[in-house]
Design an enzyme around this catalytic site. Structure first.
Site, PDB file in Angstrom:
ATOM      1  N   TYR A 125     -54.495  -0.914  18.085  1.00 66.99           N
ATOM      2  CA  TYR A 125     -53.549  -1.081  16.970  1.00 66.99           C
ATOM      3  C   TYR A 125     -53.613   0.159  16.094  1.00 66.99           C
ATOM      4  O   TYR A 125     -54.692   0.696  15.814  1.00 66.99           O
ATOM      5  CB  TYR A 125     -53.906  -2.316  16.132  1.00 66.99           C
ATOM      6  CG  TYR A 125     -53.090  -2.433  14.861  1.00 66.99           C
ATOM      7  CD1 TYR A 125     -51.865  -3.078  14.872  1.00 66.99           C
ATOM      8  CD2 TYR A 125     -53.540  -1.875  13.663  1.00 66.99           C
ATOM      9  CE1 TYR A 125     -51.096  -3.175  13.714  1.00 66.99           C
ATOM     10  CE2 TYR A 125     -52.787  -1.970  12.506  1.00 66.99           C
ATOM     11  CZ  TYR A 125     -51.563  -2.618  12.533  1.00 66.99           C
ATOM     12  OH  TYR A 125     -50.815  -2.697  11.388  1.00 66.99           O
ATOM     13  N   GLU A 213     -45.676   1.173  12.494  1.00 66.85           N
ATOM     14  CA  GLU A 213     -46.712   0.384  13.157  1.00 66.85           C
ATOM     15  C   GLU A 213     -46.550   0.440  14.666  1.00 66.85           C
ATOM     16  O   GLU A 213     -45.458   0.197  15.190  1.00 66.85           O
ATOM     17  CB  GLU A 213     -46.647  -1.068  12.689  1.00 66.85           C
ATOM     18  CG  GLU A 213     -47.705  -1.968  13.331  1.00 66.85           C
ATOM     19  CD  GLU A 213     -47.562  -3.419  12.927  1.00 66.85           C
ATOM     20  OE1 GLU A 213     -48.370  -3.888  12.111  1.00 66.85           O
ATOM     21  OE2 GLU A 213     -46.635  -4.080  13.425  1.00 66.85           O
TER      22      GLU A 213
END
Length: 404
Positions: A125, A213
């Site tokens: 992530y 993101e």
């Protein structure tokens, strides 16, 4: 301004950020053709179909009335066509959309990145956003990428790393290497990840993003680093520097009332309360919303008509507020500094007469420039409105209206 995944990935490619390639389509037939093209180009038997909406959690989300997930894998053209048919035109409900869900108008048919190779694959992530408290961009990253990143942040916050970037110096090479080291990659994957992070940060700054993101950030079996998914938000205040990006706006994903308000340069945000607000100035608007809550009501919106409001913009704001069926009362609170109170009053009168049959109570507080003229206009109009001088008086009238 939010972007769809396929739009964000196209921007990343301009900054040499490797992405999972895909083809956006809006019919099941085109989805099948996209699969065939991807298979010819990359040789992978499988492909992924992803619903394109402005919300996360698509992998766990479902189409209303069907068992179809928002992200699904197909192994042939017929599979892809079926999945796309289940998604397109359906309403996808995810943890971020709420129970109402979002309509799927387009899907992305993307290449399979889980191809076999010498090394194990891994999901990470990584995101970049502004830390307002420190006045610096911050890169947040974790070894635990994938659909459950929210649970990771909640249950094991020690697995979330942060790297702050000073605005004057930008991302330094040692910081990119530190990120790669903390993620535990080695060899070619280490070199590729350092380059990936550097280019991704350049993209974030280059397009004036407010949030970027990548989840999952994927390490393939041959140690390539790829952005499999991408969520990007462009700073609305910087759009004027990027006229090409403004064309990427998808108003079907936005609240219709907020889109309508934008046409009149009104600062409008839809809320869930029962008292419509029309105020000039953000500070006064916030104070007004606080007073509404203290009086027992809940703000139905934030609406700042600004310092250049005229009768037309006020009428437009009035109409937008009245479209909300939850509104039980409307509070108009104007302090006439730059804006003239009589202009606001005329806008209220025009809207009232034009719309007709307004049943909700209207409380008006006009103070400042031409306040006396405004009061006279309203009194002569015959409108069924309640006037107040003090904000506390206006709030009291609102409380009586919503609790009646």
């Amino acid at each position: 301004m939010n972007l769809h995944e396929y739009q964000a990935k196209e921007l990343l490619k301009k900054y040499n950020v490797p992405v999972q390639e895909g083809i956006p389509v809006d019919t099941p037939e085109l989805a099948a053709e996209a699969y065939k093209n991807l298979k010819v180009q990359y040789g992978n038997e499988f492909a992924v179909v992803k619903a394109q909406i402005h919300a996360g959690g698509r992998g766990k989300g479902k189409i209303i009335g069907k068992e179809q997930r928002g992200v699904a894998v197909g192994k042939n053209a017929e599979d892809i066509k079926t999945i796309a048919g289940n998604l397109l035109g359906g309403t996808l409900v995810t943890i971020q959309t709420g129970p109402a869900g979002k309509l799927v108008n387009k899907v992305l048919v993307a290449q399979d990145v889980y191809y076999p190779g010498p090394n194990p694959v891994k999901e990470y992530y990584l995101s970049i956003l502004l830390d307002r408290a420190k006045g610096q961009n911050v890169i947040m990253y974790s070894t635990e990428g994938g659909m459950d990143i929210e649970e990771v942040a909640h249950n094991t916050p020690d697995k979330i790393f942060k790297e702050w970037v000073h605005p004057s110096g930008g991302l330094q090479p040692f910081q990119a290497r530190k990120i790669a080291f903390n993620l535990g990659v080695t060899g070619n994957a280490f070199k590729n990840l350092v380059k990936f992070v550097t280019n991704l940060y350049n993209a974030y700054v280059g397009v004036d993003a407010s949030m970027l993101e990548i989840n999952p950030l994927f390490k393939t079996s041959d140690d390539k680093i790829v952005a499999v998914d991408c969520k990007m938000n462009i700073d609305d205040n910087a759009i004027m520097r990027h006229p090409d990006l403004e064309a990427l706006r998808d108003i079907t994903e936005e609240d219709p009332t907020e889109v309508e308000a934008g046409k009149y340069n009104l600062n409008f945000v839809k809320l869930d309360g029962n008292v419509g607000c029309m105020v000039n100035g953000a500070g006064l608007a916030m104070a007004t919303m606080d007073m509404i809550k203290l009086s027992g009501g809940e703000p139905a919106n934030f609406l700042d008509v600004g310092g250049t409001a005229n009768a037309q913009t006020v009428e437009a704001g009035f109409r937008i507020i009245l479209r909300d069926p939850k509104v039980k009362a409307i509070l108009i609170n104007i302090f006439g500094g730059i804006v003239r109170c009589d202009r606001v009053a005329q806008g209220v009168i025009d809207a009232y007469q034009s719309i007709g049959n307004i049943t909700v109570p209207i409380i008006v507080r006009l103070q400042g420039t031409n306040a006396a003229e405004a009061k006279e206009l309203i009194e002569k109009s015959g409108l069924k409105v309640q006037s107040a001088i003090l904000l506390s008086e206006a709030a009291e009238l609102v409380g009586k209206a919503v609790n009646a």
